[in-house]
Design a protein around this motif. Sequence first.
Motif, mmCIF file in Angstrom:
data_model
loop_
_atom_site.group_PDB
_atom_site.id
_atom_site.type_symbol
_atom_site.label_atom_id
_atom_site.label_comp_id
_atom_site.label_asym_id
_atom_site.label_seq_id
_atom_site.Cartn_x
_atom_site.Cartn_y
_atom_site.Cartn_z
ATOM 1 N N ASN A 41 0.815 -1.220 0.000
ATOM 2 C CA ASN A 41 0.000 0.000 0.000
ATOM 3 C C ASN A 41 0.844 1.264 0.000
ATOM 4 N N ASP A 42 2.076 1.162 0.495
ATOM 5 C CA ASP A 42 2.915 2.346 0.599
ATOM 6 C C ASP A 42 4.379 1.934 0.544
ATOM 7 N N ASP A 43 5.265 2.868 0.877
ATOM 8 C CA ASP A 43 6.707 2.646 0.773
ATOM 9 C C ASP A 43 7.335 2.182 2.066
ATOM 10 N N SER A 44 6.553 1.942 3.112
ATOM 11 C CA SER A 44 7.101 1.803 4.458
ATOM 12 C C SER A 44 8.054 0.619 4.626
ATOM 13 N N GLU A 69 -2.802 2.155 -9.232
ATOM 14 C CA GLU A 69 -2.148 2.119 -7.923
ATOM 15 C C GLU A 69 -0.633 2.076 -8.062
ATOM 16 N N LEU A 70 -0.130 1.361 -9.058
ATOM 17 C CA LEU A 70 1.312 1.318 -9.281
ATOM 18 C C LEU A 70 1.844 2.688 -9.666
ATOM 19 N N ALA A 71 1.111 3.402 -10.500
ATOM 20 C CA ALA A 71 1.513 4.770 -10.855
ATOM 21 C C ALA A 71 1.548 5.661 -9.613
ATOM 22 N N ARG A 72 0.535 5.547 -8.755
ATOM 23 C CA ARG A 72 0.511 6.340 -7.523
ATOM 24 C C ARG A 72 1.661 5.962 -6.597
ATOM 25 N N LEU A 73 2.028 4.687 -6.599
ATOM 26 C CA LEU A 73 3.107 4.223 -5.740
ATOM 27 C C LEU A 73 4.434 4.895 -6.097
ATOM 28 N N THR A 74 4.644 5.182 -7.377
ATOM 29 C CA THR A 74 5.883 5.869 -7.775
ATOM 30 C C THR A 74 5.986 7.223 -7.091
ATOM 31 N N LYS A 75 4.858 7.892 -6.936
ATOM 32 C CA LYS A 75 4.881 9.213 -6.290
ATOM 33 C C LYS A 75 5.045 9.085 -4.783
ATOM 34 N N ARG A 76 4.460 8.059 -4.187
ATOM 35 C CA ARG A 76 4.626 7.863 -2.748
ATOM 36 C C ARG A 76 6.095 7.652 -2.391
ATOM 37 N N PHE A 77 6.774 6.833 -3.170
ATOM 38 C CA PHE A 77 8.198 6.615 -2.920
ATOM 39 C C PHE A 77 8.982 7.906 -3.120
ATOM 40 N N GLY A 78 8.701 8.620 -4.193
ATOM 41 C CA GLY A 78 9.415 9.861 -4.448
ATOM 42 C C GLY A 78 9.162 10.908 -3.378
ATOM 43 N N ASP A 79 7.930 11.022 -2.939
ATOM 44 C CA ASP A 79 7.602 11.989 -1.890
ATOM 45 C C ASP A 79 8.315 11.661 -0.586
ATOM 46 N N ALA A 80 8.650 10.384 -0.390
ATOM 47 C CA ALA A 80 9.407 9.960 0.790
ATOM 48 C C ALA A 80 10.914 10.063 0.568
ATOM 49 N N ASP A 81 11.330 10.675 -0.539
ATOM 50 C CA ASP A 81 12.736 10.841 -0.898
ATOM 51 C C ASP A 81 13.450 9.510 -1.074
ATOM 52 N N LYS A 82 12.724 8.530 -1.605
ATOM 53 C CA LYS A 82 13.310 7.234 -1.905
ATOM 54 C C LYS A 82 13.537 7.095 -3.407
#
Length: 232
Positions: A41-44, A69-82
């Motif tokens: 669900n997220d980058d945790s 959801e996979l497209a959104r996941l790319t932004k979640r990782f990036g927003d977390a500076d990963k």
Amino acid sequence: MRVLVVQNYQNTGLGQVGRALEEAGVEVDLRQPYLDEILPNDDSDHDALVILGGDQNALADDTHPYLPELARLTKRFGDADKAVLGICLGSQLVARGHGAENLLGRPAEFGWHEVTGTVEAKSDPVLSAVPQKFPIFHWHSDTFTLPEGAVHLASSHMTRNQAFRIGRAVYGIQFHFEADTKLVDEWRHVFHDQIKNLNPDWLANYGTYLERDGAAADAAGRALARAWVALI
């Protein structure tokens, strides 16, 4: 370090990226959502994200309902500076996840062809690892507009947006730098019928193209893979 790798199609391995991850002692968590495996669900639980290529397009939500959801996941990782790496279809999903437009059904770009880095590539942590011009393997017809705020890093004769970076370490790379000559040769056999329909001359002249570009493409792909892995 633990890296989430998303495979979208059969026989699309990590190639050079996998070897660079192995060199760095990274644990790979491989998910195959096209076979109904679940995405996180997220980058945790991961330190970075890699999304590989595929036969489907980046907007094929009806047949591959996990794509939004996979497209959104790319932004979640990036927003977390990963660190994020999208290759081919993966780059198109990174673009989608960051609000760009996917452009479908353009003429196919296939085989080893030259890529040229932009001025910005000279100071980029990844693209600066290779010469300004280098041969690399391509297999795509779709492309994308650049996301807002993205740094344009590379073009080819047929495709303007071959590589971009968002922020510190989110990369969309259209060309298949992971595909060294070993993986390309595997694709030549596994996907023989598809290639024959797409470009029969390439099959007939494979040896010539391999001799001309294979070694330089392998060197460039290896350098790019190691440079991206260093960002994790």
